[in-house]
Write a protein that holds these residues in place. Sequence first.
Motif, PDB file in Angstrom:
ATOM      1  N   GLY A   1       0.798  -1.218   0.000  1.00  0.00           N
ATOM      2  CA  GLY A   1       0.000   0.000   0.000  1.00  0.00           C
ATOM      3  C   GLY A   1       0.831   1.269   0.000  1.00  0.00           C
ATOM      4  N   GLU A   2       2.161   1.144  -0.094  1.00  0.00           N
ATOM      5  CA  GLU A   2       3.044   2.310  -0.080  1.00  0.00           C
ATOM      6  C   GLU A   2       2.771   3.219  -1.277  1.00  0.00           C
ATOM      7  OE1 GLU A   2       5.179   3.641   1.827  1.00  0.00           O
ATOM      8  OE2 GLU A   2       5.948   2.149   3.243  1.00  0.00           O
ATOM      9  N   THR A   3       2.926   4.519  -1.045  1.00  0.00           N
ATOM     10  CA  THR A   3       2.776   5.489  -2.127  1.00  0.00           C
ATOM     11  C   THR A   3       4.112   6.184  -2.374  1.00  0.00           C
ATOM     12  OG1 THR A   3       2.093   7.212  -0.570  1.00  0.00           O
ATOM     13  CG2 THR A   3       0.354   5.882  -1.601  1.00  0.00           C
ATOM     14  N   VAL A   4       4.289   6.660  -3.586  1.00  0.00           N
ATOM     15  CA  VAL A   4       5.520   7.327  -4.002  1.00  0.00           C
ATOM     16  C   VAL A   4       5.156   8.706  -4.529  1.00  0.00           C
ATOM     17  CG1 VAL A   4       7.466   7.267  -5.616  1.00  0.00           C
ATOM     18  CG2 VAL A   4       6.652   5.148  -4.556  1.00  0.00           C
ATOM     19  N   THR A   5       5.968   9.684  -4.200  1.00  0.00           N
ATOM     20  CA  THR A   5       5.738  11.040  -4.698  1.00  0.00           C
ATOM     21  C   THR A   5       6.163  11.108  -6.159  1.00  0.00           C
ATOM     22  OG1 THR A   5       6.167  11.949  -2.506  1.00  0.00           O
ATOM     23  CG2 THR A   5       6.270  13.467  -4.370  1.00  0.00           C
TER      24      THR A   5
ATOM     25  N   MET B   1       1.164   4.801  -6.991  1.00  0.00           N
ATOM     26  CA  MET B   1       0.795   3.503  -6.442  1.00  0.00           C
ATOM     27  C   MET B   1       1.011   2.408  -7.481  1.00  0.00           C
ATOM     28  SD  MET B   1      -2.736   4.533  -4.466  1.00  0.00           S
ATOM     29  CE  MET B   1      -2.771   2.969  -3.581  1.00  0.00           C
ATOM     30  N   LEU B   2       1.087   1.172  -7.009  1.00  0.00           N
ATOM     31  CA  LEU B   2       1.266   0.046  -7.921  1.00  0.00           C
ATOM     32  C   LEU B   2       0.156  -0.012  -8.962  1.00  0.00           C
ATOM     33  CD1 LEU B   2       2.410  -2.813  -5.490  1.00  0.00           C
ATOM     34  CD2 LEU B   2       3.788  -1.742  -7.286  1.00  0.00           C
TER      35      LEU B   2
ATOM     36  N   LEU C   1       7.929   5.352 -14.990  1.00  0.00           N
ATOM     37  CA  LEU C   1       7.981   4.022 -14.374  1.00  0.00           C
ATOM     38  C   LEU C   1       9.263   3.853 -13.579  1.00  0.00           C
ATOM     39  CD1 LEU C   1       6.835   1.108 -14.076  1.00  0.00           C
ATOM     40  CD2 LEU C   1       8.144   0.520 -16.146  1.00  0.00           C
ATOM     41  N   GLN C   2      10.370   4.286 -14.179  1.00  0.00           N
ATOM     42  CA  GLN C   2      11.656   4.170 -13.488  1.00  0.00           C
ATOM     43  C   GLN C   2      11.664   5.001 -12.210  1.00  0.00           C
ATOM     44  OE1 GLN C   2      15.097   4.978 -15.908  1.00  0.00           O
ATOM     45  NE2 GLN C   2      16.481   5.096 -14.152  1.00  0.00           N
ATOM     46  N   GLU C   3      11.116   6.202 -12.269  1.00  0.00           N
ATOM     47  CA  GLU C   3      11.090   7.046 -11.080  1.00  0.00           C
ATOM     48  C   GLU C   3      10.227   6.416  -9.992  1.00  0.00           C
ATOM     49  OE1 GLU C   3      10.672  11.765 -10.291  1.00  0.00           O
ATOM     50  OE2 GLU C   3       8.855  10.813 -11.087  1.00  0.00           O
ATOM     51  N   PHE C   4       9.078   5.835 -10.379  1.00  0.00           N
ATOM     52  CA  PHE C   4       8.204   5.218  -9.389  1.00  0.00           C
ATOM     53  C   PHE C   4       8.871   4.023  -8.722  1.00  0.00           C
ATOM     54  CE2 PHE C   4       5.117   1.757  -8.557  1.00  0.00           C
ATOM     55  CZ  PHE C   4       4.450   2.334  -7.470  1.00  0.00           C
ATOM     56  N   LEU C   5       9.518   3.176  -9.520  1.00  0.00           N
ATOM     57  CA  LEU C   5      10.097   1.946  -8.968  1.00  0.00           C
ATOM     58  C   LEU C   5      11.496   2.159  -8.398  1.00  0.00           C
ATOM     59  CD1 LEU C   5       8.913  -0.623 -11.673  1.00  0.00           C
ATOM     60  CD2 LEU C   5       8.057  -0.394  -9.335  1.00  0.00           C
ATOM     61  N   ALA C   6      12.373   2.800  -9.165  1.00  0.00           N
ATOM     62  CA  ALA C   6      13.777   2.949  -8.748  1.00  0.00           C
ATOM     63  C   ALA C   6      14.057   4.274  -8.069  1.00  0.00           C
ATOM     64  CB  ALA C   6      14.699   2.790  -9.956  1.00  0.00           C
ATOM     65  N   GLY C   7      13.126   5.223  -8.163  1.00  0.00           N
ATOM     66  CA  GLY C   7      13.330   6.510  -7.516  1.00  0.00           C
ATOM     67  C   GLY C   7      14.253   7.418  -8.306  1.00  0.00           C
ATOM     68  N   SER C   8      14.597   8.515  -7.685  1.00  0.00           N
ATOM     69  CA  SER C   8      15.503   9.493  -8.301  1.00  0.00           C
ATOM     70  C   SER C   8      16.269  10.179  -7.187  1.00  0.00           C
ATOM     71  CB  SER C   8      14.704  10.506  -9.132  1.00  0.00           C
ATOM     72  OG  SER C   8      13.850  11.273  -8.281  1.00  0.00           O
ATOM     73  N   ASP C   9      16.973  11.252  -7.539  1.00  0.00           N
ATOM     74  CA  ASP C   9      17.729  11.981  -6.511  1.00  0.00           C
ATOM     75  C   ASP C   9      16.808  12.588  -5.459  1.00  0.00           C
ATOM     76  OD1 ASP C   9      20.038  11.353  -7.827  1.00  0.00           O
ATOM     77  OD2 ASP C   9      20.149  13.242  -8.938  1.00  0.00           O
TER      78      ASP C   9
ATOM     79  N   VAL D   1      13.334  11.494  -5.140  1.00  0.00           N
ATOM     80  CA  VAL D   1      12.178  10.641  -4.866  1.00  0.00           C
ATOM     81  C   VAL D   1      12.649   9.255  -4.431  1.00  0.00           C
ATOM     82  CG1 VAL D   1      10.146   9.508  -5.854  1.00  0.00           C
ATOM     83  CG2 VAL D   1      10.702  11.860  -6.501  1.00  0.00           C
ATOM     84  N   GLN D   2      12.111   8.775  -3.300  1.00  0.00           N
ATOM     85  CA  GLN D   2      12.393   7.397  -2.873  1.00  0.00           C
ATOM     86  C   GLN D   2      11.407   6.470  -3.570  1.00  0.00           C
ATOM     87  OE1 GLN D   2      11.594   6.286   1.214  1.00  0.00           O
ATOM     88  NE2 GLN D   2      13.290   4.836   1.239  1.00  0.00           N
ATOM     89  N   GLY D   3      11.930   5.610  -4.427  1.00  0.00           N
ATOM     90  CA  GLY D   3      11.082   4.734  -5.213  1.00  0.00           C
ATOM     91  C   GLY D   3      10.502   3.586  -4.405  1.00  0.00           C
ATOM     92  N   PHE D   4       9.528   2.940  -5.006  1.00  0.00           N
ATOM     93  CA  PHE D   4       8.872   1.806  -4.354  1.00  0.00           C
ATOM     94  C   PHE D   4       9.872   0.698  -4.040  1.00  0.00           C
ATOM     95  CE2 PHE D   4       6.799  -2.322  -4.448  1.00  0.00           C
ATOM     96  CZ  PHE D   4       5.727  -2.137  -3.591  1.00  0.00           C
ATOM     97  N   ALA D   5      10.760   0.402  -4.967  1.00  0.00           N
ATOM     98  CA  ALA D   5      11.724  -0.681  -4.766  1.00  0.00           C
ATOM     99  C   ALA D   5      12.668  -0.382  -3.608  1.00  0.00           C
ATOM    100  CB  ALA D   5      12.526  -0.932  -6.050  1.00  0.00           C
ATOM    101  N   GLU D   6      13.007   0.895  -3.422  1.00  0.00           N
ATOM    102  CA  GLU D   6      13.867   1.272  -2.301  1.00  0.00           C
ATOM    103  C   GLU D   6      13.133   1.082  -0.979  1.00  0.00           C
ATOM    104  OE1 GLU D   6      17.294   2.279  -0.394  1.00  0.00           O
ATOM    105  OE2 GLU D   6      17.026   1.975  -2.554  1.00  0.00           O
ATOM    106  N   LYS D   7      11.844   1.411  -0.963  1.00  0.00           N
ATOM    107  CA  LYS D   7      11.039   1.195   0.243  1.00  0.00           C
ATOM    108  C   LYS D   7      10.912  -0.302   0.528  1.00  0.00           C
ATOM    109  CE  LYS D   7       8.361   5.466  -0.122  1.00  0.00           C
ATOM    110  NZ  LYS D   7       7.042   6.096  -0.071  1.00  0.00           N
TER     111      LYS D   7
END
Length: 451
Positions: A312-316, A321-322, A353-361, A363-369
């Motif tokens: 249920g985690e959300t990403v900025t 969301m998934l 998609l990459q930003e949501f899953l892997a994040g960026s400088d 943004v903490q991505g879903f995969a990092e969480k």
Amino acid sequence: MASIAALGIGSGLDLNGLLNQLEASERQRLQPITQQQRSFEARISAYGKLQSALTKFQDATSALNLSTTYKATKSAVNSDALTVAAASNTPPGTYNVDVTGLARAYTIATQGVADSAAQLGAGAGNISFTLANGTSHSIDLADGSTSLEDVRNAINNGQSDVQASIINDGSGTPYRLVLNSATTGTEASITNITYGGALAGNLASDAATETLAENAELAVNGIAITSQTNVVEDAIQGVTLSLAKPGQAQVSITRDAEAITGQVEEFVTAYNELQTLVTKMTDYDVGSDTPGQLLGDSGVRTIQSRMSALMGETVTGQFSMLSDIGISRELGGQLKIDENKLAAVVQNDLPKLQEFLAGSDTVQGFAEKAKTTLTNLLADDGPIQSRLKGFESTIERLDERYFREEQRIASTVDIYRKQFAQMDSMIASMNSTSAYLTQQFSSLNAQLNKS
């Protein structure tokens, strides 16, 4: 003290059998301990499977946290003039390749000799050669080891830049030594060959057989390129071209949407396998009246709770969301992929998609969480290891209890054995007295009857 084997001899009773029955009855006290041991061993095995499933899910999640995952490419070529191999993160592009010449190796043969095994001269011999790149080799041959076969073997054993072989041309002096550069291109070409000692005057190069080395020549998008070999690396960044023949070809490097989608599918598959395993371990089979190995286990409840929170985690970001990328949670906890939606995201919104899953400088991505959650679950002080340590400690205590109980049983059985031995001895004595009295009474009766 009477032994087990001797029990019952005096009394005629099956005391050994009775002792065995009593011991078997005493050992029934061990069954609850054994059942508990097996129960905890089964839980340890179940947690091992759970840990393995979590690790597999962790690996799948880690792949989504790598920027290279979203740079996956595939290559294609429309001609048999060459083949192509591209690294997975090669930048996409289209390249026109024109192969005008292939690289070849230098080769030359000697004049023929009548016998390849015959010595070519008296004394020791020597052959030396120099390559265009400046490398020199000098091969010495001992006296009595100067035949054409000896020369071939000495060259091949002495270095690796030049290869020697013998051919038979069918003439009166058919055996020729052939020297080939081990690699193609002008830099590996042989520029000078000298025969000395016993070989001088008996072995000479045949200029008519000389084949000069050549470099491969090609053009990529009109840019001329030369190569020492027919395997051309990095003429196109991240691409290896293997030249087969002169001709034109178009090389295409495109984004590998299937590979990217496949990584997301592996993530979903690993999660669903984990959920299936947890459900099986915590379910109750009404038909067989059998509880799951981890039914009611607090550690599993912790894992289920944290995994549910993770899903249920959300990403900025534009995808938060998934479900935004085509992954939804079903009623039973499994994940389901909307293949069309995911394919459209990969095709049209790969950076998002990459930003949501892997994040960026920023943004903490879903995969990092997910990495944080899974690392904590699998840590030495996490719920899995804590439960395993608790189970192992309990098994150790049960082992000790089992050992003490066995000692008590052995002591009890030994008391029974001694008591049986005493009873056996007492009955034997009574039987002996009875037999003596019976004999005396019989003798007395016989005397009275005579009188």
